[in-house]
Design a protein around this motif. Structure first.
Motif, PDB file in Angstrom:
ATOM      1  N   LEU A  68       0.829  -1.197   0.000  1.00 55.53           N
ATOM      2  CA  LEU A  68       0.000   0.000   0.000  1.00 55.53           C
ATOM      3  C   LEU A  68       0.864   1.248   0.000  1.00 55.53           C
ATOM      4  N   GLN A  69       0.253   2.375  -0.288  1.00 57.29           N
ATOM      5  CA  GLN A  69       0.979   3.632  -0.370  1.00 57.29           C
ATOM      6  C   GLN A  69       1.531   4.035   1.005  1.00 57.29           C
ATOM      7  N   PRO A  70       2.624   4.807   1.040  1.00 51.97           N
ATOM      8  CA  PRO A  70       3.159   5.278   2.328  1.00 51.97           C
ATOM      9  C   PRO A  70       2.145   6.171   3.033  1.00 51.97           C
ATOM     10  N   PRO A  71       2.193   6.264   4.355  1.00 51.22           N
ATOM     11  CA  PRO A  71       1.280   7.145   5.085  1.00 51.22           C
ATOM     12  C   PRO A  71       1.660   8.611   4.871  1.00 51.22           C
ATOM     13  N   THR A  72       0.794   9.511   5.278  1.00 54.21           N
ATOM     14  CA  THR A  72       1.047  10.943   5.061  1.00 54.21           C
ATOM     15  C   THR A  72       2.276  11.436   5.825  1.00 54.21           C
ATOM     16  N   ASP A  73       2.577  10.838   6.961  1.00 49.69           N
ATOM     17  CA  ASP A  73       3.739  11.264   7.745  1.00 49.69           C
ATOM     18  C   ASP A  73       4.893  10.269   7.615  1.00 49.69           C
ATOM     19  N   ALA A  74       5.021   9.680   6.431  1.00 52.33           N
ATOM     20  CA  ALA A  74       6.027   8.638   6.220  1.00 52.33           C
ATOM     21  C   ALA A  74       7.443   9.144   6.453  1.00 52.33           C
ATOM     22  N   ASP A  75       7.722  10.406   6.079  1.00 57.83           N
ATOM     23  CA  ASP A  75       9.076  10.924   6.268  1.00 57.83           C
ATOM     24  C   ASP A  75       9.434  11.013   7.741  1.00 57.83           C
ATOM     25  N   LEU A  76       8.452  11.328   8.593  1.00 60.39           N
ATOM     26  CA  LEU A  76       8.710  11.386  10.033  1.00 60.39           C
ATOM     27  C   LEU A  76       8.947   9.988  10.598  1.00 60.39           C
ATOM     28  N   LEU A  77       8.147   9.014  10.180  1.00 62.57           N
ATOM     29  CA  LEU A  77       8.333   7.649  10.665  1.00 62.57           C
ATOM     30  C   LEU A  77       9.691   7.101  10.247  1.00 62.57           C
ATOM     31  N   ALA A  78      10.092   7.391   9.010  1.00 65.36           N
ATOM     32  CA  ALA A  78      11.371   6.873   8.507  1.00 65.36           C
ATOM     33  C   ALA A  78      12.550   7.404   9.300  1.00 65.36           C
ATOM     34  N   ASN A  79      12.389   8.556   9.917  1.00 69.59           N
ATOM     35  CA  ASN A  79      13.456   9.119  10.744  1.00 69.59           C
ATOM     36  C   ASN A  79      13.648   8.347  12.046  1.00 69.59           C
ATOM     37  N   GLY A  80      12.724   7.467  12.375  1.00 67.79           N
ATOM     38  CA  GLY A  80      12.782   6.722  13.630  1.00 67.79           C
ATOM     39  C   GLY A  80      11.564   7.015  14.477  1.00 67.79           C
ATOM     40  N   TRP A  81      10.987   5.953  15.079  1.00 68.41           N
ATOM     41  CA  TRP A  81       9.761   6.145  15.851  1.00 68.41           C
ATOM     42  C   TRP A  81       9.675   5.067  16.918  1.00 68.41           C
ATOM     43  N   ASP A  82       8.657   5.175  17.766  1.00 65.56           N
ATOM     44  CA  ASP A  82       8.397   4.161  18.789  1.00 65.56           C
ATOM     45  C   ASP A  82       7.665   3.008  18.110  1.00 65.56           C
ATOM     46  N   THR A  83       8.410   1.955  17.774  1.00 68.06           N
ATOM     47  CA  THR A  83       7.919   0.918  16.867  1.00 68.06           C
ATOM     48  C   THR A  83       7.973  -0.457  17.522  1.00 68.06           C
ATOM     49  N   ARG A  84       6.983  -1.288  17.209  1.00 65.66           N
ATOM     50  CA  ARG A  84       6.971  -2.676  17.660  1.00 65.66           C
ATOM     51  C   ARG A  84       7.185  -3.598  16.464  1.00 65.66           C
ATOM     52  N   TYR A  85       7.630  -4.823  16.745  1.00 68.31           N
ATOM     53  CA  TYR A  85       7.702  -5.796  15.658  1.00 68.31           C
ATOM     54  C   TYR A  85       7.384  -7.184  16.182  1.00 68.31           C
TER      55      TYR A  85
END
Length: 721
Positions: free
Chosen positions: A387-404
């Motif tokens: 699917l397409q990247p989210p609207t704030d994709a550039d902010l997420l790519a910089n690093g975020w509080d992420t689970r996996y």
């Protein structure tokens, strides 16, 4: 009850059993701030209501190697940002500190997820999940649910010859607890917890050896204790892997992390060989430099999860990550594939990334998918089916509080059947190389440039060693004649073929090369003196688990003024007289390479080998080598060859007239043994060293270690207890 200090408010608070922490988190579900991690750190703990009929979650810690990791007896590890007292020392247990002593945290919480189809229902039991309100695995009531310990270290109170590591921690838990205020109802599925009826027997293992101190192995036995078959079972390790220095606890620390999946790495042997790594990892986005420089608060490393054993080789694997947005569900995100024929897109409800409810969790566990790394979020992957990247994709790519979530399956587990599963929790130092790389190189729309600046070599090497300790290469464990796959290297100059095992035979060993057992030691005093006595029977006669040979090399005596490891200084040593032989090899480019391929030779064995009773190996150096039968060699002493007992070393035999009675205790005579160390041991192996000229009224600490000569074939250095 012990008191701790809240890191945000500065107020003291009491630490209670985790069972009551879960009750607190359930109440938080209806009134949380924009980040429940802050709720967890600021919300006061409920009063204790312990009962012998209520299971209580307890914590302990792995601290043997360079990863310090908190373990709970309910299928989780990590402390959700809290501080738990060590049950043995009372010192705070870190969630996951790497490297040890750095105060750099790499984990909020990690947890086991198990999903299956039971009759016509889809069920998932998880030890913890995104909203920190769901704990569906619980230990038995005390004392039956308490931890058990075992160790290969003969000096440990938990010594057990059946142990796998220097620090085995064992526990059991089930998903059968319902009600009692301990297990929250699922608001998405609108029903109470429905158990799978599984019991998990967990053994985690840690080592201090230099090649094995960067990982912890977890071995699970998942048993179906219900009456119905569990079909299409998938197992996952969920990780909320925040990275921060303890001085940065809060959104500043955990809102700038990256996650990804590292598949392969060039093998250190070269010649085009590639190692399969398959590790899900997390790290800080830039390593936290300050002023363009690294310092002691920098988080330069990576930590991750690798599966090392499943019951079947033909499985589906998945790696999924997501960002849980608590205040705005429309900004909740995780990479998702477009729907296609036979695999329609699944709507999670109001959230796009976070799987809520059993059915959505099972979909994430079982849907075969490998998400792209977080750094690549702003890239349009539509042509690859995403699917397409989210609207704030550039902010997420910089690093975020992420689970996996790293998951695998399917399996079927019949009633009463056990399913063995093993994974490794692995660290790798120095992922971030230069302190300004992120600032200089990272562009969310061209992330590959920055990604290539990251150094995964140490994470890959430790991942490789984790798989080797789980399944020793070259060892035919089950005796069927197969010892693992072999890689061959052809010398382009001589045509000679070198071969080595790149993996094991597929049967778990859970064994690693270690130093010889530590000697039995006791210290007595005289005015101004310490009399250090030790018995080295086990040190000098025990075969190495990995190499199957007796590789004892010597002893070292240490003294210190306090009990910190860094305070100890060597004051004497003894080692056997032996020599390493290096063979000259010409590389493809004509350069010279000296190879160490064998265990050390004694002086007598070299003289017999070359037919020269006066042969002196130290005459031959790289500049003036020795030629024999067309091969070129030089020699170096292994360690210092301080092999003479007596005045030269200060170490002497306590019973100089004793003879070696052999390794079989049934053949020992009464006059052969001493009971000075609490068990009958041969006098022949009893040594003494006197530390004198000591000051009165001053506290001293003494230690005696044993060490080996390493393993050139396995590229292991000498190991010391």
């Amino acid at each position: 009850m012990p008191f701790e200090t809240d890191v945000l408010t500065g107020r003291p608070f009491r630490i209670f059993g985790a069972a009551f922490l879960v009750v607190t988190l359930t109440q938080l579900a209806s009134a949380r701030s924009s980040d429940p991690k802050i709720d967890l750190l600021t919300k006061e703990t409920l009063p204790s209501q312990t009962s012998t009929s209520v299971p209580v979650v307890k914590y302990t810690a792995h601290n043997r190697g360079t990863i310090q990791l908190a373990i709970a007896n309910n299928g989780t590890f990590g402390t959700l940002g809290g501080t738990i007292p060590d049950p043995f020392t009372g010192r705070p247990i870190p969630s996951c500190i790497y490297p040890a002593g750095s105060d750099v945290v790499f984990l909020w919480v990690a947890a086991v997820w198990i999903g299956a189809v039971v009759s016509r229902d889809t069920l998932v039991s998880c030890a913890n999940e995104d909203f920190y309100r769901t704990t569906e695995f619980w230990p038995d009531v005390e004392p039956f649910g308490n931890f058990r310990y075992a160790s290969l270290d003969r000096s440990s109170h938990f010594y057990d010859p059946k142990a796998h590591s220097e620090q085995d921690i064992l526990c059991e838990y089930t998903d059968t607890v319902v009600g009692s205020g301990l297990v929250a109802s699922d608001p998405t599925d609108a029903r109470p917890h429905v158990p799978l009826n599984v019991k998990v027997t967990q053994r985690s293992m840690a080592w201090s050896y230099s090649y094995a101190d960067d990982f912890i192995l977890f071995d699970y036995q998942v048993q179906n204790i219900g009456a119905r078959e569990l079909q299409d079972v998938y197992i996952g390790i969920y990780v909320d892997g925040d990275v921060w220095h303890t001085t940065r606890q809060g959104p500043e620390g955990w809102n700038d992390d990256i996650v990804g999946f590292y598949r392969t790495h060039p093998a250190p042997e070269g010649h085009g060989y590639i190692d399969t790594i398959n590790i899900a990892y997390h790290a800080d986005n830039n390593g936290d430099p300050e002023g363009g420089q690294w310092n002691d608060r920098s988080a330069r490393s990576a930590v991750g999860v690798r599966v090392v054993r499943t019951p079947s080789t033909s499985l589906k694997y998945s790696f999924n990550w997501w960002v849980t947005n608590y205040s705005d569900v429309t900004r909740d995100f995780g990479p998702r594939r477009q729907g296609r024929l036979g695999d329609p897109y699944r709507y999670f409800g109001s959230r796009m990334g976070t799987p809520e409810g059993d059915r959505n969790k099972y979909y994430i566990l079982s849907h075969e998918e490998f998400d792209y790394d977080l750094l690549f979020t702003a890239i349009n992957h539509g042509s690859e089916g995403w699917l397409q990247p989210p609207t704030d994709a550039d902010l997420l790519a910089n690093g975020w509080d992420t689970r996996y979530l790293l998951s695998f399956g399917p399996f079927d587990i019949a009633s009463g059947q056990k399913l063995p599963v093993s994974f490794a929790w692995v660290g790798g130092l120095d992922l971030h190389v230069r302190p300004t790389d992120f600032e200089d190189l990272f562009n969310p729309y061209e992330p590959e440039v920055y990604y290539q600046s990251l150094d995964f070599s140490k994470l890959a090497a430790n991942s490789r060693w984790a798989s080797w300790v789980y399944d020793n290469p070259g060892i035919d464990t089950d005796g069927d004649g197969y010892s693992g796959p072999v890689r061959k290297i052809v010398d382009s100059v001589t045509g000679a073929i070198d071969s080595f095992y790149s993996a094991g035979d597929g049967v778990p060993d859970f064994r690693g090369a270690g130093p010889p057992p530590a000697p039995r030691i006791r210290v007595t005093t005289e005015p101004g003196k310490l009399l250090v006595r030790w018995n080295g029977f086990y040190s000098e006669t025990t075969r190495d688990i990995f190499s199957k040979i007796v590789d004892f090399e010597g002893y070292r005596i240490y003294i210190a003024r306090d009990d910190r490891p860094s305070s100890y200084s060597v004051i004497a040593s003894y080692d056997r007289e032996d020599f390493n032989r290096y063979r000259l090899k010409r590389t493809t480019g004509g350069e010279r390479e000296w190879l160490l391929e064998e265990t050390p030779f004694s002086l007598d064995s070299l003289r017999r080998l070359y037919g020269d009773p006066q042969f002196d190996p130290l005459r031959y150096t790289p500049e003036s080598p020795f030629t024999f039968s067309g091969a070129i060699y030089f020699f170096q002493p292994q360690d210092f060859n301080m092999s003479v007992l007596g005045p030269a070393s200060g170490i002497h035999r306590a019973y100089p007239d004793a003879s070696d009675p052999g390794a079989d205790p049934t053949l020992w005579r009464p006059e052969d043994i001493t009971d000075e160390h609490g068990e009958p041991l041969p006098k022949y192996y009893e040594y003494e060293y006197v530390i004198d000229s000591l000051l009165p009224t001053v506290q001293y600490f003494a230690a005696v270690t044993s060490f080996d000569f390493g393993s050139p074939i396995a590229e292991l250095p000498a190991l010391e207890t």
